[in-house]
Every structure is written in structure tokens, then in C-alpha cells.
Write an enzyme that holds these catalytic residues in place. Structure first.
Site, PDB file in Angstrom:
ATOM      1  N   HIS A 201      11.874  -6.430   5.729  1.00 34.18           N
ATOM      2  CA  HIS A 201      11.445  -5.057   5.977  1.00 34.18           C
ATOM      3  C   HIS A 201      12.174  -4.065   5.081  1.00 34.18           C
ATOM      4  CE1 HIS A 201       9.603  -7.119   9.380  1.00 34.18           C
ATOM      5  NE2 HIS A 201       8.630  -6.280   9.086  1.00 34.18           N
ATOM      6  N   GLU A 443      -0.074 -13.754  13.445  1.00 30.90           N
ATOM      7  CA  GLU A 443       1.085 -13.952  12.563  1.00 30.90           C
ATOM      8  C   GLU A 443       2.007 -15.053  13.065  1.00 30.90           C
ATOM      9  OE1 GLU A 443       3.066 -10.180  11.997  1.00 30.90           O
ATOM     10  OE2 GLU A 443       2.933  -9.645  14.097  1.00 30.90           O
ATOM     11  N   ASN A 466       3.037 -12.246   6.299  1.00 35.75           N
ATOM     12  CA  ASN A 466       4.495 -12.288   6.073  1.00 35.75           C
ATOM     13  C   ASN A 466       5.154 -13.158   7.146  1.00 35.75           C
ATOM     14  OD1 ASN A 466       3.982 -10.404   4.134  1.00 35.75           O
ATOM     15  ND2 ASN A 466       4.631  -8.649   5.346  1.00 35.75           N
ATOM     16  N   ASP A 467       4.749 -12.906   8.381  1.00 36.12           N
ATOM     17  CA  ASP A 467       5.311 -13.701   9.474  1.00 36.12           C
ATOM     18  C   ASP A 467       4.625 -15.046   9.596  1.00 36.12           C
ATOM     19  OD1 ASP A 467       7.476 -12.305  10.687  1.00 36.12           O
ATOM     20  OD2 ASP A 467       6.046 -10.746  11.224  1.00 36.12           O
ATOM     21  N   CYS A 514      -3.051  -8.005   6.491  1.00 37.68           N
ATOM     22  CA  CYS A 514      -2.184  -6.869   6.168  1.00 37.68           C
ATOM     23  C   CYS A 514      -0.804  -7.322   5.684  1.00 37.68           C
ATOM     24  CB  CYS A 514      -2.061  -5.911   7.345  1.00 37.68           C
ATOM     25  SG  CYS A 514      -1.333  -6.662   8.792  1.00 37.68           S
TER      26      CYS A 514
HETATM   27  C1  PEP Z   1       3.235  -9.371   8.531  1.00 40.92           C
HETATM   28  O1  PEP Z   1       4.009 -10.042   9.212  1.00 40.92           O
HETATM   29  O2  PEP Z   1       2.542  -9.850   7.600  1.00 40.92           O
HETATM   30  C2  PEP Z   1       3.090  -7.933   8.772  1.00 40.92           C
HETATM   31  C3  PEP Z   1       2.212  -7.205   8.130  1.00 40.92           C
HETATM   32  O3  PEP Z   1       3.968  -7.370   9.638  1.00 40.92           O
HETATM   33  P1  PEP Z   1       5.486  -7.007   9.219  1.00 40.92           P
HETATM   34  O4  PEP Z   1       5.637  -7.246   7.749  1.00 40.92           O
HETATM   35  O5  PEP Z   1       5.705  -5.595   9.598  1.00 40.92           O
HETATM   36  O6  PEP Z   1       6.255  -7.977  10.044  1.00 40.92           O
HETATM   37 MG    MG Z   2       4.778  -9.206  11.031  1.00 39.41          MG
END
Ligand code: PEP
Ligand code: MG
Length: 592
Positions: A201, A443, A466-467, A514
Site C-alpha cells: 500500500h 481477492e 494484488n491480494d 481493480c
Molecule cells: C487488490 O487487492 O488487488 C486491491 C485492489 O485492493 P488493495 O490493493 O487495496 O488491497
Molecule cells: Mg486487496
């Protein structure tokens, strides 16, 4: 001399991971540990009133933070431990203590941080010498309160950063997202860290602030000194110490070439994200702060596909009440209207905490009480957020989604609280959109595998790759030591994505992505080929992704997806994706 020293000095090239694009050159500023240090200053008598006003502001901020922690504690323990911070609040409200700080500041013409530190120490010393056990125990409270007040006086960033007057490249061992959120662009032209990864993050924040950044440089804090001139390339993840004139020229030319490609991409601003054979997808932006709306529109996004609402708390360093959340969401809704905004409910925990927030010790925070789990354990606070989102829904095109869903019960519980929040608003005649669209983020592998079940209860899916990648491959997304294992094109990840897309479509709901994977122009065509309906990316990545989508036909993307889904390794899959982009839009490879 050890390795680190041998590698130091002019011409040192360090290679890490570029997480926020841009080439910058400038002096280094080494950010030391986050311990609170007070720098003594002599002030002029006419500056003292301002100093006292700063103290009063810091006391108010500290009080708010302590109250927020207390409320949180009370909720988590069913009211049992709510009184735990009463002693802290008493210290803060002790007018004799505060008056003594003011008197010392006036008498000695010192900065108020010094007065807080010294008066608190005197106070603590006096308490420590008493016979009464209860009073002796207050020593720690006094010190803790003083530390909090001082941190608030310092703006909660490392003190030394506040002393910068010209642009520097900040070099640190690591930065928390909340530290990054407070970096000021007027004095920080880029940052480089020993630790970190592209989907941490902290990296998300760097992109949001449009500050070039390179992470995972391992020992860069040992290899440069404050004042060294460095050249940093946030695209390629390179840092060069005291670059030669040739290197400067080379990078100057590279930066110029990239700028000209970017200018070319800007001509796509008002064009749709449509493939040459007419397949339209929605291209939205991910943001962390309502002030980013301008960047969303400037880069040609069609709305906000992910508003990371937890950053309201991170920027504030405390709980944000319903009223203030409603103001922020309403700003998003009205300024973007008729474009949509998808507000994600709080995703705190993992690597996202706010300063002065509740205790955070967990052995495995990413597998712990994070995200929707935290929200469901704090139903009162969660409902505050739901009501705030609903209130904003009356003023624009608002949708909402729950993060980190791992089973259907979480969706049902969250929806139940949503129904209660709606009922409360109805009873008060507060308007909201009755049929607000509600989605879940996919995720966690369990959500992808059970996507057909989840799809029964929601209006859309947004894939948080991402997760999803970290949980599928068991590779910590913020750990640079295992960054080489973090593969978006790993066959297991691609199969889960495909499974979720197909399950969503089978139930008639739309599916977006996303995660950072959507922002990579090499991978966006693959996602389109797998049937994804929406891509949501950092605002500055919108033109690149749009170019990629517009350069490759849907038919080609589908064929690519078919080939890639049969690959046995992530490397092989990635090679196919790169080849296609190299043939159709080679300019994009310069930028990634
Ligand atoms: C993700 O996990 O891909 C996501 C968009 O959420 P974050 O990056 O805020 O965990
Ligand atoms: Mg995430």
C-alpha cells in the site's frame, strides 16, 4: 569494510523494483527511524502566541485520537476495557499540567515540543517518587500522552522531513502507507526504500501522489549518504549514485522520449476504451482521496472503480465519524456525476493502519483480522460507514463493495447490516438510493472458487488481484525477499480469474479487475480476452491501458487468453502477452 561500503559511492547502480513511474534527479535525504525526537529552538517573543495556539491544537487532536482508541477498545471488548485510557485523558485535561507547559514556553522562549517533553518528564519524575502505587503507575501514562502530543505537534511525520526546504529524494529502510500519505510533493521528488514491493500500500500511495518511487533496493540506506546526488528511474527500478554526465544525458533522453510517448497517449483522452473490432470495456480509476477526482478526469477515466475508503482514516490518523465520511463520499458522488464511484468499505489491517489507531499486534496480519473481518467485528462503526455511503448515494451514481470476502456468510452479514442502516435512514426520512448496487471483491482464492455462490447475492465482482496473487501463491505482497514469486501470470492465478469471470457472467453480473495487474498494459489485453468487463487502475495508468485496449482486437485478445490459459508457467504466459503488445503497441514497452 563490508560489502555495503564497497558498493558505495559514485557510479553505484542499485536495482530494485520501480513502483511509481518517472525519472528524477536530486540530493538524497536519509530518513532515519521513526522515533520521536525533539529539536530545540529559540523563538522570538512575538512567536510565542502562535506556539501556544499550536499546543492547543495538538491537545485537541490528541484528545480526539485517545477518544477514538477508547471507543474502539470499548466496542471490541464489549465495554470492558473502555476506561483504560481514562487516565491518559485525565493527564490531558489536567489544566495545571497544561499551564506549566505554557509558562515554560513563555519564560524560556522555547518551542512547545521542548516544553511538553520537559514538563512531562518533571511530572513523571515526581509521580515516580511517590509511595502511592496507583500514582506511580501514572508515570507511563504521562510519558505516553506527552509522546502523542509531541507527535501531533510534529504533524506525525518524521521530524526531520519537516525541516526540508528544497526537493530531495527520500531514502528510507521502509515507509508505512501512513508515512507515505504525509509526504509533501514540494519537498519530496521521489523515494527509495530498502524494503517493499509493487503492490504494497506504500506503492499504491506513491502512485496516487504521483511521486516516483523505487522499492526493494535491499541496502540502499547503507549505500548512500544524505546529500549524495542520485538519479532514480521509477519505471525501471534503478537508482544511480552520483551519475556520470553520460548517464545524465542518457536518462535525460529517455525521460524526454517517455514524455513524448505520454503526450501521444493524451490524444486518446476523449476516446473510449474500445478494441479495434468494437468491443467496449469500462476503464475506471482507483483513488485514495477525494482530492484525486481532478486526476481521474484529467487522465480520461470513466469514473472511480475503487475508492479505498480506509485512507480517510489513514490521512486523519484517527476514526472518521459518519458525518465526515458522508461529506467525503458526497463530494465524490457529486463531482463525478453522472460517472459512477464504487466506494469500498474499510480495508484496514494487513499493512494498512493509522497512527494512534488500535493495537495492531498479530502474528500474520494479512491472514488475520483484516478488512471485512474487522468491519464485522465492529458493527457499530461499520454501520456508520454504511449509512454515510447510503446518504451519498442520494446525490450521485454511488455503488459499494465489500473487500476480502472469503465466504458467503460475510456477504450475508454485511448485507444484513446494510438493510439495518437503510431502515434507520428511512425512519429518519433521510434519502438514499434504495437499489444501490452492491458488489464484492474477489481477492481470496476461496471467493474465486465459490464465485458462483457469491454471485447469487451481489450485483458485481471486482477482482483484487494484488491480494488474490498473494493468497494464491502464498507470497507476502510486501516482502521483497519473495517478490520473484509474485507472478500475476501464474497458471493458478489465471485459472481463478477465469473461474470468477465465468461464474459472474453465468449469473448475469459484470466483473471488473481493480488490482495492479489491470494497470499493466502488457496484461490488460489478456484480462480483456478473459472476458473482464471493467479495468480500474491508478489515474496515471489510464492512458497506457486505453492505448493497449485500443491496439489489440478482441478476437486477438481472446486467442491470447486461450493460449495463455494452457501455459504451464507464469514466465511462458508473460512472454506471450509481451509478444502481442510488442507487435501491436511497442511504445508501451518503453513505459513499463
Ligand atoms: C487488490 O487487492 O488487488 C486491491 C485492489 O485492493 P488493495 O490493493 O487495496 O488491497
Ligand atoms: Mg486487496
Amino acid at each position: 569494510m563490508g560489502d555495503a561500503a564497497d558498493n558505495r559511492g559514485p557510479g553505484t547502480h542499485a536495482r530494485g523494483i520501480g513502483v511509481s513511474p518517472g525519472v528524477v534527479i536530486g540530493p538524497v535525504f536519509i530518513l532515519a527511524s521513526q522515533a520521536v525526537t525533539v529539536v530545540e529552538q529559540s523563538l522570538r517573543p512575538e512567536e510565542i502566541d502562535h506556539e501556544i495556539a499550536r499546543l492547543e491544537d495538538a491537545l485537541i487532536a490528541t484528545r480526539g485520537q485517545l477518544k477514538a482508541i477508547q471507543a474502539d477498545l470499548g466496542e471490541r471488548t464489549g465495554g470492558r476495557d473502555a476506561s483504560i485510557l481514562d487516565a491518559h485523558l485525565m493527564v490531558l485535561d489536567d489544566r495545571a499540567f497544561v499551564e506549566e507547559i505554557i509558562t515554560k514556553t513563555r519564560r524560556e522562549c522555547c518551542n512547545v515540543e521542548v516544553a511538553v517533553r520537559d514538563v512531562a518528564e518533571d511530572y513523571a519524575g515526581m509521580l515516580a517518587s511517590l509511595k502511592d502505587d496507583y500514582l506511580r503507575e501514572r508515570v507511563a501514562d504521562v510519558r505516553d500522552v506527552a509522546r502523542r502530543v509531541i507527535r501531533n505537534l510534529l504533524g506525525d511525520v518524521d521530524t526531520a522531513l519537516g525541516t526540508l526546504t528544497q526537493k530531495h529524494i527520500v531514502v528510507a529502510n521502509d515507509l508505512a502507507p501512513s508515512d507515505t500519505a504525509t509526504l509533501r510533493k514540494d519537498v519530496v521528488s521521489g523515494f527509495a526504500t530498502d524494503l517493499g514491493s509493487p503492490t504494497s500500500h506504500t506503492a499504491v500511495m506513491a502512485r496516487a501522489l504521483e511521486i516516483p518511487a523505487v522499492v526493494a533496493l535491499r541496502d540502499i540506506t547503507q549505500r548512500v549518504r544524505s546529500g549524495d546526488i542520485v538519479l532514480m528511474d521509477g519505471n525501471k527500478g534503478v537508482l544511480i549514485v552520483n551519475p556520470s554526465p553520460e548517464e545524465l544525458e542518457e536518462y535525460g533522453a529517455l525521460a524526454e522520449a517517455r514524455k513524448s510517448i505520454e503526450r501521444g497517449l493524451n490524444s486518446l483522452l476523449h476516446e473510449p476504451a474500445e478494441t479495434p473490432d468494437g468491443h467496449r470495456i469500462v476503464l475506471s480509476a482507483n483513488i485514495e482521496h477525494p482530492d484525486e477526482i481532478e486526476a481521474v478526469l484529467q487522465h480520461g477515466a470513466e469514473g472511480v472503480g475503487l475508492f479505498r475508503s480506509e485512507y480517510l482514516f489513514i490521512f486523519r490518523g484517527a476514526v472518521v465519524e459518519e458525518e465526515e465520511q458522508a461529506v467525503a463520499y458526497t463530494k465524490l458522488a457529486t463531482q463525478l456525476y453522472p460517472a459512477p464511484v464504487i466506494i469500498r468499505t474499510l480495508d484496514l489491517g494487513g499493512d494498512k493502519f493509522y497512527h494512534n489507531g488500535p493495537a495492531r499486534q498479530e502474528t500474520n496480519p494479512f491472514l488475520g483480522c483484516r478488512s471485512i473481518r474487522l468491519s464485522l467485528q465492529h458493527p457499530r462503526q461499520f454501520k456508520d460507514q454504511l449509512r454515510a455511503i447510503l446518504r451519498a448515494s442520494a446525490t450521485g451514481n454511488v455503488k459499494m463493495m465489500y473487500p476480502m470476502i472469503s465466504n458467503v456468510d460475510e456477504v450475508l452479514q454485511a448485507n444484513e447490516l446494510l438493510a439495518e442502516a437503510k431502515q434507520e435512514l428511512r425512519a429518519q426520512n433521510v434519502p438514499f438510493k434504495e437499489d444501490i448496487e452492491v458488489g464484492v471483491m474477489v481477492e481470496v482464492p476461496s471467493a474465486a472458487l465459490a464465485a458462483d455462490v457469491l454471485a447469487e447475492h451481489v450485483d458485481f465482482f471486482s477482482l483484487g488481484t494484488n491480494d488474490l496473487i498473494q493468497y494464491t501463491i502464498a507470497v507476502d505482497r510486501v516482502n521483497e525477499r519473495v517478490a520473484y514469486l509474485y507472478e500475476p501470470t501464474h497458471p493458478a492465478v489465471l485459472r481463478l480469474i477465469k473461474m470468477a469471470v465465468d461464474a459472474g457472467h453465468a449469473k448475469g453480473i459484470w466483473v471488473g479487475v481493480c488490482g495492479q495487474m489491470a494497470a499493466d498494459p502488457v496484461l490488460a489485453p489478456l484480462l480483456v480476452g478473459m472476458g473482464v468487463d471493467e479495468l480500474s487502475v491508478a489515474p496515471q495508468a489510464v492512458p497506457l491501458v486505453k492505448d493497449a485496449v485500443r491496439s489489440i482486437s478482441f478476437e486477438q485478445s481472446r486467442a491470447l487468453a486461450e493460449t495463455v490459459l494452457k501455459c504451464h508457467s507464469g514466465t511462458e504466459a508473460l512472454r506471450h502477452c509481451r509478444e502481442m503488445v510488442r507487435a501491436a503497441a511497442p511504445e508501451l514497452l518503453e513505459l513499463v
